[in-house]
Design a protein around this motif. Sequence first.
Motif, PDB file in Angstrom:
ATOM      1  N   GLY A 701       0.817  -1.218   0.000  1.00 44.53           N
ATOM      2  CA  GLY A 701       0.000   0.000   0.000  1.00 44.53           C
ATOM      3  C   GLY A 701       0.842   1.256   0.000  1.00 44.53           C
ATOM      4  O   GLY A 701       1.948   1.279  -0.550  1.00 44.53           O
ATOM      5  N   ASN A 702       0.317   2.283   0.630  1.00 44.30           N
ATOM      6  CA  ASN A 702       0.908   3.613   0.533  1.00 44.30           C
ATOM      7  C   ASN A 702       2.354   3.653   1.016  1.00 44.30           C
ATOM      8  O   ASN A 702       3.182   4.362   0.475  1.00 44.30           O
ATOM      9  CB  ASN A 702       0.038   4.594   1.336  1.00 44.30           C
ATOM     10  CG  ASN A 702       0.207   6.012   0.858  1.00 44.30           C
ATOM     11  OD1 ASN A 702       0.388   6.247  -0.334  1.00 44.30           O
ATOM     12  ND2 ASN A 702       0.168   6.950   1.768  1.00 44.30           N
ATOM     13  N   ILE A 856       7.337   1.344  -5.692  1.00 47.35           N
ATOM     14  CA  ILE A 856       7.180   2.517  -6.585  1.00 47.35           C
ATOM     15  C   ILE A 856       6.922   3.815  -5.828  1.00 47.35           C
ATOM     16  O   ILE A 856       6.778   4.862  -6.437  1.00 47.35           O
ATOM     17  CB  ILE A 856       6.058   2.294  -7.614  1.00 47.35           C
ATOM     18  CG1 ILE A 856       4.713   2.090  -6.924  1.00 47.35           C
ATOM     19  CG2 ILE A 856       6.379   1.134  -8.533  1.00 47.35           C
ATOM     20  CD1 ILE A 856       3.544   2.200  -7.877  1.00 47.35           C
ATOM     21  N   VAL A 860       9.653   5.763  -8.090  1.00 51.56           N
ATOM     22  CA  VAL A 860       8.955   4.950  -9.094  1.00 51.56           C
ATOM     23  C   VAL A 860       9.835   3.816  -9.607  1.00 51.56           C
ATOM     24  O   VAL A 860       9.335   2.752  -9.978  1.00 51.56           O
ATOM     25  CB  VAL A 860       8.504   5.875 -10.253  1.00 51.56           C
ATOM     26  CG1 VAL A 860       8.000   5.081 -11.431  1.00 51.56           C
ATOM     27  CG2 VAL A 860       7.420   6.836  -9.767  1.00 51.56           C
TER      28      VAL A 860
ATOM     29  N   ARG B  37       3.698   9.986 -13.231  1.00 47.46           N
ATOM     30  CA  ARG B  37       3.613   9.004 -12.149  1.00 47.46           C
ATOM     31  C   ARG B  37       4.076   9.667 -10.845  1.00 47.46           C
ATOM     32  O   ARG B  37       4.289  10.861 -10.804  1.00 47.46           O
ATOM     33  CB  ARG B  37       4.474   7.781 -12.501  1.00 47.46           C
ATOM     34  CG  ARG B  37       4.027   7.151 -13.817  1.00 47.46           C
ATOM     35  CD  ARG B  37       5.022   6.155 -14.343  1.00 47.46           C
ATOM     36  NE  ARG B  37       5.041   4.953 -13.529  1.00 47.46           N
ATOM     37  CZ  ARG B  37       5.926   3.969 -13.658  1.00 47.46           C
ATOM     38  NH1 ARG B  37       6.863   4.057 -14.583  1.00 47.46           N
ATOM     39  NH2 ARG B  37       5.879   2.913 -12.904  1.00 47.46           N
ATOM     40  N   GLY B  38       4.247   8.855  -9.830  1.00 44.41           N
ATOM     41  CA  GLY B  38       4.693   9.398  -8.543  1.00 44.41           C
ATOM     42  C   GLY B  38       3.710  10.439  -8.028  1.00 44.41           C
ATOM     43  O   GLY B  38       2.499  10.326  -8.210  1.00 44.41           O
ATOM     44  N   GLU B  39       4.249  11.481  -7.393  1.00 46.77           N
ATOM     45  CA  GLU B  39       3.391  12.510  -6.799  1.00 46.77           C
ATOM     46  C   GLU B  39       2.587  13.254  -7.863  1.00 46.77           C
ATOM     47  O   GLU B  39       1.491  13.742  -7.583  1.00 46.77           O
ATOM     48  CB  GLU B  39       4.242  13.499  -5.997  1.00 46.77           C
ATOM     49  CG  GLU B  39       4.847  12.909  -4.736  1.00 46.77           C
ATOM     50  CD  GLU B  39       3.814  12.347  -3.770  1.00 46.77           C
ATOM     51  OE1 GLU B  39       2.933  13.109  -3.347  1.00 46.77           O
ATOM     52  OE2 GLU B  39       3.884  11.150  -3.444  1.00 46.77           O
ATOM     53  N   LYS B  42      -1.167  12.201  -8.700  1.00 45.10           N
ATOM     54  CA  LYS B  42      -2.330  12.565  -7.874  1.00 45.10           C
ATOM     55  C   LYS B  42      -2.369  14.064  -7.568  1.00 45.10           C
ATOM     56  O   LYS B  42      -3.129  14.497  -6.711  1.00 45.10           O
ATOM     57  CB  LYS B  42      -2.308  11.757  -6.574  1.00 45.10           C
ATOM     58  CG  LYS B  42      -1.049  11.930  -5.757  1.00 45.10           C
ATOM     59  CD  LYS B  42      -1.189  11.335  -4.382  1.00 45.10           C
ATOM     60  CE  LYS B  42       0.040  11.644  -3.561  1.00 45.10           C
ATOM     61  NZ  LYS B  42      -0.068  11.325  -2.163  1.00 45.10           N
ATOM     62  N   CYS B  43      -1.548  14.818  -8.293  1.00 41.26           N
ATOM     63  CA  CYS B  43      -1.471  16.256  -8.034  1.00 41.26           C
ATOM     64  C   CYS B  43      -2.786  16.939  -8.419  1.00 41.26           C
ATOM     65  O   CYS B  43      -3.306  16.734  -9.522  1.00 41.26           O
ATOM     66  CB  CYS B  43      -0.309  16.865  -8.823  1.00 41.26           C
ATOM     67  SG  CYS B  43      -0.135  18.638  -8.554  1.00 41.26           S
ATOM     68  N   PRO B  74      -0.402   4.994  -8.614  1.00 43.67           N
ATOM     69  CA  PRO B  74      -0.152   3.676  -8.032  1.00 43.67           C
ATOM     70  C   PRO B  74      -1.468   3.067  -7.562  1.00 43.67           C
ATOM     71  O   PRO B  74      -2.419   3.791  -7.268  1.00 43.67           O
ATOM     72  CB  PRO B  74       0.769   3.977  -6.847  1.00 43.67           C
ATOM     73  CG  PRO B  74       0.662   5.431  -6.593  1.00 43.67           C
ATOM     74  CD  PRO B  74       0.210   6.082  -7.857  1.00 43.67           C
ATOM     75  N   TYR B  75      -1.516   1.738  -7.529  1.00 39.47           N
ATOM     76  CA  TYR B  75      -2.784   1.062  -7.218  1.00 39.47           C
ATOM     77  C   TYR B  75      -3.383   1.533  -5.901  1.00 39.47           C
ATOM     78  O   TYR B  75      -4.591   1.631  -5.746  1.00 39.47           O
ATOM     79  CB  TYR B  75      -2.590  -0.459  -7.183  1.00 39.47           C
ATOM     80  CG  TYR B  75      -1.815  -0.943  -5.989  1.00 39.47           C
ATOM     81  CD1 TYR B  75      -2.460  -1.311  -4.802  1.00 39.47           C
ATOM     82  CD2 TYR B  75      -0.427  -1.008  -6.008  1.00 39.47           C
ATOM     83  CE1 TYR B  75      -1.752  -1.729  -3.698  1.00 39.47           C
ATOM     84  CE2 TYR B  75       0.283  -1.415  -4.902  1.00 39.47           C
ATOM     85  CZ  TYR B  75      -0.373  -1.776  -3.758  1.00 39.47           C
ATOM     86  OH  TYR B  75       0.322  -2.178  -2.650  1.00 39.47           O
ATOM     87  N   PHE B  76      -2.501   1.866  -4.953  1.00 42.34           N
ATOM     88  CA  PHE B  76      -3.013   2.204  -3.628  1.00 42.34           C
ATOM     89  C   PHE B  76      -3.551   3.630  -3.555  1.00 42.34           C
ATOM     90  O   PHE B  76      -4.071   4.039  -2.528  1.00 42.34           O
ATOM     91  CB  PHE B  76      -1.945   1.981  -2.542  1.00 42.34           C
ATOM     92  CG  PHE B  76      -0.568   2.445  -2.924  1.00 42.34           C
ATOM     93  CD1 PHE B  76       0.360   1.551  -3.424  1.00 42.34           C
ATOM     94  CD2 PHE B  76      -0.212   3.766  -2.780  1.00 42.34           C
ATOM     95  CE1 PHE B  76       1.636   1.966  -3.771  1.00 42.34           C
ATOM     96  CE2 PHE B  76       1.059   4.199  -3.119  1.00 42.34           C
ATOM     97  CZ  PHE B  76       1.985   3.291  -3.625  1.00 42.34           C
ATOM     98  N   GLN B  77      -3.367   4.389  -4.623  1.00 38.00           N
ATOM     99  CA  GLN B  77      -3.946   5.737  -4.625  1.00 38.00           C
ATOM    100  C   GLN B  77      -5.009   5.872  -5.700  1.00 38.00           C
ATOM    101  O   GLN B  77      -5.553   6.949  -5.915  1.00 38.00           O
ATOM    102  CB  GLN B  77      -2.844   6.776  -4.850  1.00 38.00           C
ATOM    103  CG  GLN B  77      -1.956   6.921  -3.625  1.00 38.00           C
ATOM    104  CD  GLN B  77      -0.673   7.668  -3.903  1.00 38.00           C
ATOM    105  OE1 GLN B  77      -0.305   7.915  -5.043  1.00 38.00           O
ATOM    106  NE2 GLN B  77       0.035   8.017  -2.849  1.00 38.00           N
TER     107      GLN B  77
END
Lengths: 975, 79
Positions: A701-702, A856, A860, B37-39, B42-43, B74-77
């Motif tokens: 998860g996160n 990731i 990433v 991707r990364g931050e 979800k910006c 990412p899947y968790f977000q």
Amino acid sequence: MAHIKVVRRSMRPEEWTDLRFGWLKRHIYADKYEIDNLMIRDARQVSEMEFEYYSDDYRPLKKGDMYFTPDGTAFIKADVNVPKELQGKELWFSLKTAAEICVKINGKYVGGVDPNRERMLITPYIDDSKTLHFDMMGYNRSKPDDERNPESLSVRGCRQIFEGAYICTVNHAVQDLVWDFELLLDIAKSDLFNEDYRNFLNRELNNAMNFIDFDSEELTGVDEAKKYIDEVVYANTNYKGSGDVALIAHSHLDIAYYWRRIHAVQKNLRTVLIQLRLMDKYPDFKYTHTQPYIYETLEKYYPDVFEELKEKVANGQFEPVGAMYVEPDCNIPTAESLVRQCLYGQQTYERMFGKRVNNAWLPDVFGNSWIMPQILKKSGVEYFVSNKMSTWNDTNRFPHNNFIWKGIDGSSVLACVPPTHFITWNAPSQIQENWEAYIDKDQGGQTMNMFGYGDGGSGCTEEMIELMHRFDKLSVMPKCEHMGGAEFLEKNLKNNSNLETWDGELYLEMHRGTFTTKSNLKRENRRLEYKLRDAEILSLMRKEDNNDEIRALYKKLLVNQFHDILPGSHIHPVYEDAMADYRELNSALDKIIGTGSKYFNTLNFERDALTFIPNKKGTSTRYGVKGNWIVPHIPAMASKSLRATKGDSSWIEIGDRVETPFYSISFNADGSIASLYDKKLDREWVDGDFNKLKIYTDNPGNYDAWDILPNYKDKQIDVKVEEPLELCELDGETATFKTVLTTEKSRWTMLVRVFRQSKGIEVENIVDWQEKHKLAKAEFACNVLTRKALCDTSAGFIERDTHRNTTWQQARFESCHHKWCDLSETDGGVALINDGKYGVGLLENTMSLSLLRATIRPDVTSDMGMHNFCYMIMPHADNAVAAGINNLAFQYNVPLVKSDAEWSLPDFAPLYLQAAKLSENGKMAVIRLSEQNGTRGTIKLDKPVKLLNMLEDVQKEIDTIEYKPFEIITIGIEE
Amino acid sequence: MTVKNYVETVLQPKIQGDGGWIEFESLDGSVLTVVFRGECSKCLILHRCVEWIEEQIKQDCHKTVKVNAIRKKPYFQDV
């Protein structure tokens, strides 16, 4: 009667109070003068104090303009003439921003604004000219943990809209009332407080707000509302709270995380400036600040601010805490690294402030090794503070907050694991929560509650202090006392005979992935720890006075052991920075180590294990280098010329089984071992999958880089055999078998080596790793019945349960070890020796060595690409200690060096020579010895030596070293 | 410098510095498709960054592009 859910459409009284509270806050500023001549210049920081500018000059910055760029630094300036109508008044600078801005006025850094505070007092900087020259340096970095401060969440991002900058005056009556409401509304909304009191508050806050006429042009009724709150709300003592809470102001500053190390310099500057200004305003405000490394950056780059800080240290308001150079990871570094964290940390504080500290301040580290109490104690540290075990443990409630922590050698420190997070904002509900969670109410004294924004620094705010000043007006609150960190520890832990004892490691039941994530960092750290050891030993032998150089190199290693660098929980540029540092270290250490005509054994015991010696004409290959496998037989701390023996391949028979002098082996096509029959001990070592590569889905998860979940084994992915195992290299000493395994995305070459002269079976892995959310492990199901595994800690071994009887064992499904782990019966077992792996699962008869992860977040591409690493399977007679596994593991990790230097001191056997160096004052040789096998004894010396602590202070003179299990002893030898 | 090179060598390190991630996907005429991707994924204000990228490419590569931004959370977000 049927129940009908009522959806209220009208406003509840509490909502009406909230709404008016929002209106009230709009009146905090009485006068506002917009600064309309701001100019901005964009840049990007490329080193600690270097900036790459995007334009030659500044451009105007107007309200509504976009400002800040990805990874950008903005320089903003303006000359402001204080308007006549504001002259003579108390004036503030106000800039609401999502960025982190250091503010320089008239050439001097004086304060900061950021998402947690939007204004700073400027009256002290206004001189007769009535002109202020502003120079601001701002950063706008993503701060993922700002969820803790919801107001800043909505404005997070790289490109910001400039909302204007102002000179203003504050309506203190309104501001005071706002703070009263902040305080009281927090209680009114918190389930942690008495319900009747909360009803009382809701009623009376509404009544207080009714005094204010929001429709009047000049807000009227503020004084009456304040008077009502004083006389009705604060005066009410009918509701009694309980508890005794110490409030410690602190700001957590990650040296690198979602930002690079170079950015921590200015994050620290901003944090320090803000706290200094709070100290000016509130003489009773005390603030604790950690990490000597970060103080060094302030001293180096902002000496004026550092001088101010020193004044506040002298008057007791600014408190340096934390003996360690940075807040390191406390699982992976070796004992010697942890010693150096203390040595260089204390040395820095002593130089700067004329005093050492007596505490280790590690609020955010991911668990703490059992070897620490001794190291701390011998480094002048009596007290230990670390928060994680209380609030992050996912299975068990850690049973203490204030307690005695006993270490592997039996020595202990006084410890505080505060009940709640190290980042709070002094809200009454947070303080109440801390008291309720405090487990040692009856014997621990006060509970520690840290307050202040952090992770990227920032610290305390005016509001936090103002709230604190109101706590004693509220009978419903616990008793609160603001104090420094050391003061808390001395007051509550010192001579407290009621404290209970925790004897063992402080295992964090979370973040278990950090033993494995970013495997290259772990391997390089391991290699360089031993290389630094070699460099110091050789420098001492050659009588070189290179202390400054070695200290600088050590510090570079120590900084990279920071708890969001070495564990792998950071963005990609942080990884690149660390690897660049490691390359630099490697090259500098190679120069110090130099070369010679013979091979020198820097271990203080005979080198009797088969060792790979690089040689261009060699007949074996390891790590892509040609060489020969040789049993060196080099005595302790001595040198020798080595020559490869020429032999034929008659020592091995390769058929359905592979017959070596030690084993009859049945390999599977994938490199795993179906049978490992020990000819000498007449027993089979395999009982299930053995040297079996297993790749599991890994979806924590996160907290992707940090965690492995207990159910990670639920789903395994297919590993196909592309090339079945077959012989690829054979000489008179070793036979190497090669197999190539693949997944859909990755290619895994496994080289399995068996030897003529060693019981070890080495496995070299060359991996093109392109997975996502996977965990690769090598599993070893041994034909061994035991309920304990031994794991190396770098300064002795720890026994770990291999059963899952209770939740305490269940939670430890993945743990940290150093060079080796072992499953043994009393007369034999299997050890697993590695050259840079730390995570291991131990369950019944199986060891599962964690090899690679593929996370990731925050990076990433974490761990993507090529990897090359080895481990050695080492079956043995007897238990691991009697079999000398620790010495074999040292030989596996500490290469022979080319040198003609001569060692003139004793070998100090049977202790391990952990370090040999010139003393920090350059006057003696410092020898650090570590008992690693759990034994007790004496070593008689030829001449008297000084017994030292780890800070190299002389304790007494001795002529015999008396050692006990797992003790680390430091001595000084004068010429 | 090609737009692809510019994205990979100039923009990428800057975006990474804030925990973000950008990948060149394609340049079809004036439409530049990039993956965030990364931050970045979800910006809430990514569109501002996209505009900045278009400005930067115009300034440094002398090309006018329209960025087609693909977010890969990412899947968790991915909620």
